[in-house]
Design an enzyme around this catalytic site. Sequence first.
Site, PDB file in Angstrom:
ATOM      1  N   ASP A  86       0.788  -1.250   0.000  1.00 30.55           N
ATOM      2  CA  ASP A  86       0.000   0.000   0.000  1.00 30.55           C
ATOM      3  C   ASP A  86       0.820   1.299   0.000  1.00 30.55           C
ATOM      4  O   ASP A  86       0.462   2.254   0.707  1.00 30.55           O
ATOM      5  CB  ASP A  86      -0.945   0.014   1.207  1.00 30.55           C
ATOM      6  CG  ASP A  86      -1.950  -1.117   1.181  1.00 30.55           C
ATOM      7  OD1 ASP A  86      -1.937  -1.918   0.243  1.00 30.55           O
ATOM      8  OD2 ASP A  86      -2.762  -1.194   2.130  1.00 30.55           O
TER       9      ASP A  86
ATOM     10  N   GLU B 201      -4.658  -0.721  -1.337  1.00 28.48           N
ATOM     11  CA  GLU B 201      -5.955  -0.770  -0.661  1.00 28.48           C
ATOM     12  C   GLU B 201      -6.907   0.178  -1.380  1.00 28.48           C
ATOM     13  O   GLU B 201      -6.550   1.323  -1.659  1.00 28.48           O
ATOM     14  CB  GLU B 201      -5.821  -0.347   0.813  1.00 28.48           C
ATOM     15  CG  GLU B 201      -7.176  -0.386   1.546  1.00 28.48           C
ATOM     16  CD  GLU B 201      -7.080   0.012   3.021  1.00 28.48           C
ATOM     17  OE1 GLU B 201      -5.967   0.088   3.566  1.00 28.48           O
ATOM     18  OE2 GLU B 201      -8.159   0.238   3.616  1.00 28.48           O
TER      19      GLU B 201
ATOM     20  N   LYS C  22      -6.739  -4.750  -3.081  1.00 25.76           N
ATOM     21  CA  LYS C  22      -7.368  -5.391  -1.917  1.00 25.76           C
ATOM     22  C   LYS C  22      -8.377  -4.437  -1.276  1.00 25.76           C
ATOM     23  O   LYS C  22      -8.105  -3.249  -1.127  1.00 25.76           O
ATOM     24  CB  LYS C  22      -6.291  -5.816  -0.909  1.00 25.76           C
ATOM     25  CG  LYS C  22      -5.473  -4.680  -0.308  1.00 25.76           C
ATOM     26  CD  LYS C  22      -4.335  -5.256   0.530  1.00 25.76           C
ATOM     27  CE  LYS C  22      -3.549  -4.217   1.290  1.00 25.76           C
ATOM     28  NZ  LYS C  22      -4.282  -3.460   2.293  1.00 25.76           N
TER      29      LYS C  22
ATOM     30  N   LYS D  17      -7.609  -4.631   4.963  1.00 26.79           N
ATOM     31  CA  LYS D  17      -6.280  -4.317   5.478  1.00 26.79           C
ATOM     32  C   LYS D  17      -5.298  -5.446   5.155  1.00 26.79           C
ATOM     33  O   LYS D  17      -4.155  -5.193   4.822  1.00 26.79           O
ATOM     34  CB  LYS D  17      -6.339  -4.060   6.997  1.00 26.79           C
ATOM     35  CG  LYS D  17      -7.323  -2.966   7.423  1.00 26.79           C
ATOM     36  CD  LYS D  17      -7.092  -1.653   6.698  1.00 26.79           C
ATOM     37  CE  LYS D  17      -8.057  -0.586   7.184  1.00 26.79           C
ATOM     38  NZ  LYS D  17      -8.030   0.621   6.293  1.00 26.79           N
TER      39      LYS D  17
ATOM     40  N   VAL E  64       3.253   0.291   4.223  1.00 21.48           N
ATOM     41  CA  VAL E  64       2.549   1.053   5.258  1.00 21.48           C
ATOM     42  C   VAL E  64       1.130   0.533   5.450  1.00 21.48           C
ATOM     43  O   VAL E  64       0.540  -0.006   4.525  1.00 21.48           O
ATOM     44  CB  VAL E  64       2.507   2.552   4.886  1.00 21.48           C
ATOM     45  CG1 VAL E  64       3.904   3.122   4.861  1.00 21.48           C
ATOM     46  CG2 VAL E  64       1.782   2.826   3.573  1.00 21.48           C
ATOM     47  N   THR E  65       0.601   0.743   6.649  1.00 17.21           N
ATOM     48  CA  THR E  65       1.308   1.172   7.835  1.00 17.21           C
ATOM     49  C   THR E  65       1.691  -0.055   8.670  1.00 17.21           C
ATOM     50  O   THR E  65       1.046  -1.080   8.577  1.00 17.21           O
ATOM     51  CB  THR E  65       0.457   2.128   8.724  1.00 17.21           C
ATOM     52  OG1 THR E  65      -0.734   1.442   9.149  1.00 17.21           O
ATOM     53  CG2 THR E  65       0.045   3.372   7.954  1.00 17.21           C
TER      54      THR E  65
ATOM     55  N   CYS F  88      -1.935  -2.391   7.870  1.00 19.49           N
ATOM     56  CA  CYS F  88      -1.939  -3.322   6.734  1.00 19.49           C
ATOM     57  C   CYS F  88      -0.735  -4.254   6.699  1.00 19.49           C
ATOM     58  O   CYS F  88      -0.860  -5.395   6.254  1.00 19.49           O
ATOM     59  CB  CYS F  88      -2.094  -2.546   5.435  1.00 19.49           C
ATOM     60  SG  CYS F  88      -3.757  -1.837   5.298  1.00 19.49           S
TER      61      CYS F  88
ATOM     62  N   GLN G 153       8.434 -13.607  21.249  1.00 21.62           N
ATOM     63  CA  GLN G 153       8.096 -15.018  21.483  1.00 21.62           C
ATOM     64  C   GLN G 153       8.780 -15.945  20.469  1.00 21.62           C
ATOM     65  O   GLN G 153       8.170 -16.874  19.945  1.00 21.62           O
ATOM     66  CB  GLN G 153       6.582 -15.223  21.439  1.00 21.62           C
ATOM     67  CG  GLN G 153       5.798 -14.323  22.405  1.00 21.62           C
ATOM     68  CD  GLN G 153       4.316 -14.621  22.381  1.00 21.62           C
ATOM     69  OE1 GLN G 153       3.892 -15.705  22.740  1.00 21.62           O
ATOM     70  NE2 GLN G 153       3.539 -13.631  21.962  1.00 21.62           N
TER      71      GLN G 153
HETATM   72  N1  TIU Z   1      -2.527   0.426   4.307  1.00 19.88           N
HETATM   73  C1  TIU Z   1      -2.962   0.679   5.526  1.00 19.88           C
HETATM   74  O1  TIU Z   1      -2.243   0.530   6.516  1.00 19.88           O
HETATM   75  N2  TIU Z   1      -4.237   1.196   5.629  1.00 19.88           N
HETATM   76  C2  TIU Z   1      -4.672   1.950   6.659  1.00 19.88           C
HETATM   77  O2  TIU Z   1      -5.821   2.300   6.739  1.00 19.88           O
HETATM   78  N3  TIU Z   1      -3.720   2.355   7.571  1.00 19.88           N
HETATM   79  C3  TIU Z   1      -3.861   3.248   8.582  1.00 19.88           C
HETATM   80  O3  TIU Z   1      -2.947   3.347   9.390  1.00 19.88           O
HETATM   81  N4  TIU Z   1      -4.959   3.995   8.647  1.00 19.88           N
END
Ligand code: TIU
Length: 230
Positions: free
Chosen positions: A30, A78, A135, A138, A163-164, A168, A208
């Site tokens: 993303d 996304e 997609k 997430k 990210v993030t 995701c 872990q």
């Molecule tokens: N790609 C992804 O992480 N989508 C999100 O919505 N991330 C946020 O941190 N909002």
Amino acid sequence: MPPSPARATITAEPAPIGLDWATTALLIIDMQRDFLEPGGFGETLGNDVSQLERAVAPIAAVLKAARRMGLPVIHTREGHRPDLSDAPPAKIARGAPSLRIGDPGPMGRILIRGEPGHDIIPELAPHADEIVIDKPGKGAFYATELGDVLQKYGIETLLVCGVTTEVCVNTTVREANDRGYRCIVIGDGCASYFPEFHAAGLAMIKAQGGIFGWVADSDAVLAAMKGDVG
Ligand code: TIU
């Protein structure tokens, strides 16, 4: 340039990990204008989008090396269909964003496929022979062809970045782990709007004994790609 070795060991936490490049793919999550640039989905949620910039250069370096080695490169995005038929009402209604999914914004409709904001940032633009997975959620496995693609290429190990970190990337790593993939998360190739969530997101992957996977710096991944390690 000398050929890359067939196998390598990457310096990682909680322990070094050996891999076979023939069964390894790079998965970039993303890296879209909607998350990294002002006026997109990330900013409508109230986030400081400049926090994500730091992941771009490490990803670009690993992407360049992956292209040189001929590793399968998979980019995800996304987003939703223009008619919002794949956007759960609960996702659209969530929170109090300045603009909701599907609303018109400065980069087109927020988080909608085909709009400028949905594009991957120019620095990391996919090449024509690379795979792009769209997609709606997430996680990159939910309601996508990613599992089929990985099976087709015989992939066992994923180098994951994007990210993030805690949203995701983490969701995708958990999905991948349950499907039997070994995930090596490139720590500095991930970023969050919240530095503390970035740190926690990486920590909970490698805790872990590596409950969801491994975490490595881009330098360690690049060294292994060049054959300096292993
Ligand atoms: N790609 C992804 O992480 N989508 C999100 O919505 N991330 C946020 O941190 N909002």
